[in-house]
Design a protein around this motif. Structure first.
Motif, short mmCIF file in Angstrom:
data_model
loop_
_atom_site.label_atom_id
_atom_site.label_comp_id
_atom_site.label_asym_id
_atom_site.label_seq_id
_atom_site.Cartn_x
_atom_site.Cartn_y
_atom_site.Cartn_z
N SER A 199 0.85 -1.20 0.00
CA SER A 199 0.00 0.00 0.00
C SER A 199 0.89 1.25 0.00
O SER A 199 1.81 1.36 0.81
N LEU A 200 0.59 2.15 -0.90
CA LEU A 200 1.42 3.35 -1.09
C LEU A 200 0.57 4.60 -0.93
O LEU A 200 -0.50 4.71 -1.55
N LEU A 201 1.02 5.51 -0.11
CA LEU A 201 0.36 6.81 0.04
C LEU A 201 1.16 7.84 -0.73
O LEU A 201 2.34 8.08 -0.44
N LEU A 202 0.52 8.46 -1.71
CA LEU A 202 1.17 9.49 -2.52
C LEU A 202 0.74 10.85 -2.00
O LEU A 202 -0.45 11.18 -1.97
N VAL A 203 1.72 11.66 -1.58
CA VAL A 203 1.44 12.97 -1.00
C VAL A 203 2.05 14.05 -1.88
O VAL A 203 3.25 14.04 -2.17
N GLY A 204 1.20 14.98 -2.33
CA GLY A 204 1.66 16.04 -3.20
C GLY A 204 1.87 17.35 -2.46
O GLY A 204 2.08 17.37 -1.24
N SER A 205 1.80 18.45 -3.21
CA SER A 205 1.99 19.77 -2.63
C SER A 205 0.95 20.03 -1.54
O SER A 205 -0.18 19.55 -1.61
N ASN A 206 1.35 20.80 -0.53
CA ASN A 206 0.48 21.16 0.60
C ASN A 206 0.04 19.95 1.42
O ASN A 206 -0.94 20.02 2.17
N VAL A 257 4.33 2.42 2.59
CA VAL A 257 5.31 3.42 2.19
C VAL A 257 4.60 4.72 1.84
O VAL A 257 3.45 4.71 1.38
N ILE A 258 5.27 5.83 2.06
CA ILE A 258 4.77 7.15 1.67
C ILE A 258 5.76 7.75 0.68
O ILE A 258 6.98 7.72 0.90
N ILE A 259 5.25 8.29 -0.42
CA ILE A 259 6.09 9.01 -1.38
C ILE A 259 5.59 10.44 -1.49
O ILE A 259 4.40 10.68 -1.73
N SER A 260 6.48 11.39 -1.29
CA SER A 260 6.15 12.81 -1.44
C SER A 260 6.60 13.29 -2.81
O SER A 260 7.74 13.05 -3.21
N THR A 261 5.69 13.98 -3.51
CA THR A 261 6.02 14.49 -4.85
C THR A 261 6.08 16.02 -4.86
O THR A 261 6.10 16.63 -5.92
N SER A 262 6.12 16.63 -3.68
CA SER A 262 6.13 18.09 -3.61
C SER A 262 7.52 18.64 -3.89
O SER A 262 8.51 18.15 -3.34
N GLN A 263 7.59 19.68 -4.73
CA GLN A 263 8.88 20.30 -4.98
C GLN A 263 9.29 21.21 -3.83
O GLN A 263 10.40 21.74 -3.81
N TYR A 264 8.38 21.38 -2.87
CA TYR A 264 8.68 22.22 -1.70
C TYR A 264 8.72 21.38 -0.43
O TYR A 264 8.43 21.86 0.66
N ALA A 265 9.06 20.11 -0.56
CA ALA A 265 9.01 19.19 0.58
C ALA A 265 9.98 19.57 1.69
O ALA A 265 9.80 19.17 2.84
N ASP A 266 11.02 20.35 1.36
CA ASP A 266 12.00 20.71 2.38
C ASP A 266 11.70 22.04 3.07
O ASP A 266 12.48 22.52 3.87
#
Length: 256
Positions: free
Chosen positions: A146-153, A196-205
């Motif tokens: 199971s994968l959680l995809l987290v984007g911007s915000n 697993v969690i994957i972040s796709t935000s370009q502002y993750a940092d």
């Protein structure tokens, strides 16, 4: 054979028209990228003001960019103005009123619609050979992960989205069962964590509340979190033939 002949007769006028296009203006980032990657070099392309805002490494320097004003677009007098579905709505309406040739490409929300989107692009723009080579639709065996995809915000990506199809075709199970893009519940995430969690935000940092949410110590202790490398985030930002490469990349990652 008769069906193929009919299809060729339907497509040939559009393809012939695309060959005649000399000056093309793009109104949004996704059409910018399609033109950079796939338009033949003998066409004059003027890109949107969004092109050099956090551009991927592969975007060439010093490409022509317009300022987005009606006055400049009219002065440039293009053969074709190309836009995505949700961008520059008022500008597009005014340009059409002035009888400019404006083509809007519907934003695809499935992998099949990316193929339709690409063919619509090909019908108005003369494309290079790489365009045909990049069109493929892979599917991979289930990984039972199971994968959680987290984007911007810090927004989670649920069902009935293109991203859900990408995860599914790559063999993953979408952790979220809701449809669309949803706000995440920290308590539920801790009680029933994904694999697993994957972040796709370009502002993750950046220290925003949304980013701090998925970087919470309790979350990181229960679930591995992967932050998409800066030079790969663009794959998630706009749909296109490259989305099939994204499916391959996800499918080949180590799910452990």
């Amino acid at each position: 054979m008769k069906l193929i002949g009919v299809l060729l007769l339907v497509l040939m006028p559009n393809i012939a028209a695309a060959q005649k296009i000399q000056t093309i203006i793009s109104l949004d980032l996704c059409t910018d990228w399609m033109l950079i990657k796939y338009a033949r070099s003998n066409q004059r392309v003027i890109y949107s003001p969004l092109l050099y805002q956090n551009p991927p490494q592969w975007v060439p320097q010093h490409l022509a960019v317009h300022n987005g004003s009606l006055e400049q677009l009219l002065e440039l007098n293009p053969d074709l103005i190309l836009s995505g579905e949700f961008n520059a709505l008022i500008l597009r309406k005014r340009l059409r009123q002035l009888e400019m040739n404006v083509v809007t490409l519907p934003m695809p929300d499935t992998l099949d619609k990316i193929t339709e989107y690409s063919h619509s692009f090909e019908s108005v723009v003369a494309v290079n050979k790489a365009f045909v080579q990049d069109m493929r639709s892979p599917a991979y065996p289930r990984k039972n992960v199971s994968l959680l995809l987290v984007g911007s915000n810090g927004i989670g990506t649920g069902r009935a989205t293109l991203e859900h199809e990408v995860l599914s075709h790559a063999g993953y199970d979408n952790y979220l069962t809701s449809q669309g893009f949803v706000a995440l519940d920290l308590e539920k995430l801790l009680l029933q964590p994904p694999d697993v969690i994957i972040s796709t935000s370009q502002y993750a940092d950046t220290p925003s509340l949304a980013n701090l949410f998925i970087q919470h110590k309790a979350v990181s202790r229960s679930t591995p979190i992967e932050f998409t490398p800066a030079n790969e985030i663009w794959f998630w930002q706009c749909p296109g033939p490259w989305t099939f490469d994204l499916v391959n990349t996800l499918a080949l990652r180590d799910p452990s």
